[in-house]
Scaffold this motif. Structure first.
Motif, PDB file in Angstrom:
ATOM      1  N   LEU A   3     -88.397 -14.711  -1.745  1.00  0.00           N
ATOM      2  CA  LEU A   3     -87.146 -15.142  -1.115  1.00  0.00           C
ATOM      3  C   LEU A   3     -87.187 -14.692   0.337  1.00  0.00           C
ATOM      4  CD1 LEU A   3     -86.170 -15.386  -4.094  1.00  0.00           C
ATOM      5  CD2 LEU A   3     -84.051 -14.310  -3.378  1.00  0.00           C
ATOM      6  N   THR A   5     -84.758 -14.278   4.092  1.00  0.00           N
ATOM      7  CA  THR A   5     -83.434 -14.400   4.689  1.00  0.00           C
ATOM      8  C   THR A   5     -83.566 -15.117   6.024  1.00  0.00           C
ATOM      9  OG1 THR A   5     -83.645 -12.305   5.866  1.00  0.00           O
ATOM     10  CG2 THR A   5     -82.636 -12.230   3.683  1.00  0.00           C
ATOM     11  N   LYS A  13     -77.658  -9.872   7.147  1.00  0.00           N
ATOM     12  CA  LYS A  13     -78.815 -10.162   6.282  1.00  0.00           C
ATOM     13  C   LYS A  13     -79.346  -8.887   5.623  1.00  0.00           C
ATOM     14  CE  LYS A  13     -81.093 -12.036   9.752  1.00  0.00           C
ATOM     15  NZ  LYS A  13     -80.035 -12.033  10.815  1.00  0.00           N
ATOM     16  N   LEU A  79     -82.292 -17.501   1.689  1.00  0.00           N
ATOM     17  CA  LEU A  79     -80.887 -17.112   1.685  1.00  0.00           C
ATOM     18  C   LEU A  79     -80.417 -17.319   3.117  1.00  0.00           C
ATOM     19  CD1 LEU A  79     -80.966 -13.802  -0.402  1.00  0.00           C
ATOM     20  CD2 LEU A  79     -80.558 -16.147  -1.186  1.00  0.00           C
ATOM     21  N   VAL A  81     -77.929 -17.116   5.792  1.00  0.00           N
ATOM     22  CA  VAL A  81     -76.775 -16.223   5.976  1.00  0.00           C
ATOM     23  C   VAL A  81     -75.937 -16.608   7.198  1.00  0.00           C
ATOM     24  CG1 VAL A  81     -76.143 -13.831   6.525  1.00  0.00           C
ATOM     25  CG2 VAL A  81     -77.892 -14.291   4.782  1.00  0.00           C
ATOM     26  N   LEU A 108     -79.917 -21.136  -0.536  1.00  0.00           N
ATOM     27  CA  LEU A 108     -78.513 -20.858  -0.839  1.00  0.00           C
ATOM     28  C   LEU A 108     -77.831 -20.539   0.473  1.00  0.00           C
ATOM     29  CD1 LEU A 108     -78.551 -18.398  -3.856  1.00  0.00           C
ATOM     30  CD2 LEU A 108     -77.606 -20.710  -3.815  1.00  0.00           C
ATOM     31  N   VAL A 110     -75.110 -18.413   2.205  1.00  0.00           N
ATOM     32  CA  VAL A 110     -74.325 -17.214   1.893  1.00  0.00           C
ATOM     33  C   VAL A 110     -73.376 -16.922   3.056  1.00  0.00           C
ATOM     34  CG1 VAL A 110     -74.425 -14.827   1.111  1.00  0.00           C
ATOM     35  CG2 VAL A 110     -76.362 -16.355   0.669  1.00  0.00           C
ATOM     36  N   SER A 144     -76.831 -27.404  -1.374  1.00  0.00           N
ATOM     37  CA  SER A 144     -76.804 -26.005  -1.818  1.00  0.00           C
ATOM     38  C   SER A 144     -75.377 -25.489  -1.936  1.00  0.00           C
ATOM     39  CB  SER A 144     -77.542 -25.121  -0.803  1.00  0.00           C
ATOM     40  OG  SER A 144     -78.847 -25.572  -0.655  1.00  0.00           O
ATOM     41  N   LEU A 160     -73.467 -14.427  -6.573  1.00  0.00           N
ATOM     42  CA  LEU A 160     -74.676 -14.696  -5.789  1.00  0.00           C
ATOM     43  C   LEU A 160     -75.926 -14.432  -6.627  1.00  0.00           C
ATOM     44  CD1 LEU A 160     -76.081 -15.392  -3.126  1.00  0.00           C
ATOM     45  CD2 LEU A 160     -75.862 -12.998  -2.448  1.00  0.00           C
ATOM     46  N   ILE A 164     -78.813 -17.029  -7.413  1.00  0.00           N
ATOM     47  CA  ILE A 164     -80.225 -16.763  -7.084  1.00  0.00           C
ATOM     48  C   ILE A 164     -81.088 -16.981  -8.320  1.00  0.00           C
ATOM     49  CG2 ILE A 164     -81.894 -14.946  -6.472  1.00  0.00           C
ATOM     50  CD1 ILE A 164     -79.794 -13.798  -4.548  1.00  0.00           C
TER      51      ILE A 164
END
Ligand SMILES: Nc1nc2c(ncn2[C@@H]2O[C@H](COP(=O)(O)OP(=O)(O)O)[C@@H](O)[C@H]2O)c(=O)[nH]1
Ligand SMILES: [Mg+2]
Length: 637
Positions: A3, A5, A13, A79, A81, A108, A110, A144, A160, A164
């Protein structure tokens, strides 16, 4: 499974990664257990299945770009952010563009710092969410979910974690498809530990690595053995695509950052790459047809010349191009790279490239690349074979260029062989693994080659009429020193060529005959015709009767006709001598008769009927006789 960020600085993050994993990636690494160090910026979390998922979180824009490219083959989920109290910022856009360029498929969104944003009201948060939706429309993040969290109060964190978990399962299916691909492990750090040996770290882009594997260190060709593997603090026997690991390898010298571990026979280093090139929408200016760029590929950056296959590339657009490097680079099909240019402000990311074909020939247009990139596997194979020309490619080379294994190509190749779209030249022993692999050529080039070889032989005949044919080796050289097997197959399969000893000639062309031979043949023809008088064999039977070739007979008869020693009547040649004698008899017949009937002619000729008509027609044609009804009269009495 990795994964990553992405997002603007200070949007939360690192705090998020710490809440999810308990690891603060901003802290200097203290773990140095057994010499295997995990790099700063790397954390990991354990799934409910027990599987460990790596998490990359690097500070700063520069490091973000580099670590994203380094992990590009392996980063499965991003992710993305955005701080709910601040909304979209410049790096939010830039990071999204870079993730898109790198071909990242899952992510995703966030919204962090929701605890602060809540004080600004729901309306404010909704507004930011709709900004986010507008920004991500048309990108991999379009569908997403947006998850609202606070790393401070842990609000939304369980949701979350569930999101994930779901996404990782989806991404894992995609990653599994890459386990079968040729191995590619770009090294991001290499160091040696006293008493332990050489350690290299990186993210496995494709393939699997097992303890004991013998690998090659590209671009050098040094072979190394994998002694042990460690991933997220655990000793493992095998790692798969997308796993971050530290490998203990037996290397002569310390590998450099950017070197790549590959399997020796799966590896194709190339100086020229065909790519699909995309310029970022916010690139400051268009890219010219010929430019110089820095290409971030795996964990290395290279200078490269760009040759666009169209005049200009506008920001936000894509086109086909070729990248030319100073030295061979280790790449793989579908690899994503980032392109940067240097300006007064330093290195700026301007776009990205996806590798299509490795080691391609120089191109003038994008025709072949258009069919290659939009075509199915069979079309792709066809394109590669067309590029290869008369050299052709082995099946393992085709597989290598497509980044698949040979057995995946079997059906497609069989179909193409059946339809003659490609030709099997023979089998070649593979240098690396010793097994036999088929040597293929495109049907298109095979037909060209057949025409070309014919042309060369014809040309040789024209220039050397007295020679029987072109020496075999000379012909092979004229064809650009064609592979021995290809050349032999060509000679066997060509219907228009004949090989005699060490020369090649056209089938329809007999060996030339010398004047002496023609005279000898003519003498034997004349002797036979004189002997048989008015009852000669059919012209078509003469060659066999006299054991002459058709060409020799033809030339002998032509000579006799020219010298007026024979005449041709119907399907027969007669000697001039026999015909002249008959003419005398005819004339004396007409001294006592007005006409000549067929029966009377038969008595003069003393031969069966099949000779009568040709002979009578000969005298008509020579204007000696004139046919009137069933009888003939003498002309010019
Ligand atoms: N109130 C609040 N502060 C946060 C939250 N997440 C991060 N922060 C703060 O925001 C600042 C930047 O966070 P950091 O994680 O370092 O951001 P990064 O630069 O994106 O890694 C720090 O002072 C954090 O304590 C959150 O959810 N709520
Ligand atoms: Mg940070």
């Amino acid at each position: 499974m990795i994964l990553g960020t992405a997002g603007h600085v200070d949007h939360g993050k690192t705090s998020l990664v710490e809440v999810l994993t308990g690891i603060n990636t901003d802290k200097l690494p203290e773990e140095k257990r057994r010499g295997m160090t995990i790099e700063p910026g790397f954390a990991h979390l354990t799934r409910s299945t027990g599987e460990v998922v790596g998490l990359v979180d690097v500070p700063g824009h520069e490091k973000f770009v580099k670590s994203m490219v380094a992990g590009a083959g392996g980063i499965d989920v991003v992710l993305f952010v955005i701080a709910a109290d601040e909304g979209l910022m410049p790096q939010t856009r830039e990071h999204l563009a870079i993730c898109s360029l790198l071909g990242i498929k899952n992510g995703l969104i966030v919204l962090t710092k929701i605890d602060i944003a809540q004080t600004l009201g729901e309306e404010f948060i909704s507004l930011i969410e709709s900004d986010v939706r507008a920004l991500t429309a048309g990108t991999f993040l379009e569908k997403s979910p947006i998850v609202r969290v606070s790393s401070k109060t842990r609000e939304g964190i369980p949701a979350l974690q569930t999101a994930i978990e779901t996404l990782v399962s989806v991404a894992k299916k995609g990653a599994n498809r890459h386990e079968n691909r040729p191995l590619y492990f770009p090294i991001d750090r290499a160091f040696s530990v006293a008493g332990f040996g050489t350690i290299v770290t990186g993210v496995l882009h494709s393939g699997t690595i097992t303890v004991g594997d013998e690998l090659a260190l590209s671009p050098k060709t040094e072979l190394v053995r994998v002694r042990s593997i460690e991933s997220h603090g655990k000793r493992l026997n095998t790692i798969g695509t997308g796993q971050r690991a530290a490998l203990n390898i037996s290397a002569q010298a310390l590998p450099g950052r950017g070197d790549v571990l590959v399997r020796p026979h799966e590896y194709a280093a190339a100086r020229r790459l065909d790519v699909s090139l995309t310029l970022l929408p916010d690139a400051k200016k268009p890219l010219g047809k010929r430019s110089v760029v820095t290409v971030l590929m795996g964990t290395k950056s290279h200078e490269a010349k760009v040759r666009l296959l169209q005049p200009l590339l506008e920001p936000g657009q894509s086109c086909f191009a070729q990248l030319l490097f100073d030295e061979a680079v280790a790449s793989y099909p579908k690899q994503h790279c980032v392109l940067r240019v240097n300006n007064s402000a330093g290195a700026v990311t301007v776009g990205g490239a996806e590798v299509l074909i490795l080691g391609a020939p120089k191109r003038r247009d994008d025709q072949l690349l258009k069919s290659f990139s939009s075509g199915n596997l069979a079309t792709k194979v066809d394109c590669l074979l067309r590029d290869a020309g008369f050299r052709g490619l082995t099946l393992s080379q085709v597989a290598l260029h497509l980044g698949v294994h040979e057995n995946e190509l079997k059906n497609s190749i069989d179909e193409q062989l059946a339809s003659k779209k490609c030709i099997l030249i023979g089998y070649i022993q593979h240098l690396a693994h010793g097994e036999k692999t088929s040597h293929l050529m495109s049907g298109f080039h095979w037909q060209r080659l057949l025409r070309k070889v014919n042309y060369f032989v014809q040309q040789f005949h024209d220039k050397n009429p007295s020679l029987p044919g072109i020496p075999k080796e000379e012909l092979r050289q004229r064809l650009g020193l064609l592979h021995e097997k290809t050349f032999n197959k060509l000679l066997i399969e060509s219907k228009t060529l004949v090989v005699e000893e060490s020369t090649v000639r056209l089938t329809q062309r007999e060996a030339p005959i010398g004047a002496e031979l023609i005279h000898a043949a003519a003498a034997s023809v004349l002797a036979l015709l004189t002997q048989l008088g008015l009852g000669p064999p059919l012209a078509s039977e003469l060659a066999t009767k006299l054991r002459l070739t058709d060409v020799a007979l033809g030339q002998a008869c032509a000579l006799l006709l020219r010298e007026n020693k024979v005449i041709k009547a119907g399907d027969f040649y007669f000697s001039r001598e026999a015909i002249d004698a008959l003419e005398l008899k005819l004339r004396s017949h007409f001294e006592t008769h007005e006409t000549l009937s067929t029966q009377e002619l038969k008595e003069l000729v003393q031969q069966s009927r099949k000779f009568l008509i040709p002979i009578a027609e000969y005298f008509d044609r020579e204007k000696i006789t004139l046919r009137v009804g069933d009888v003939r009269r003498l002309r010019n009495k």
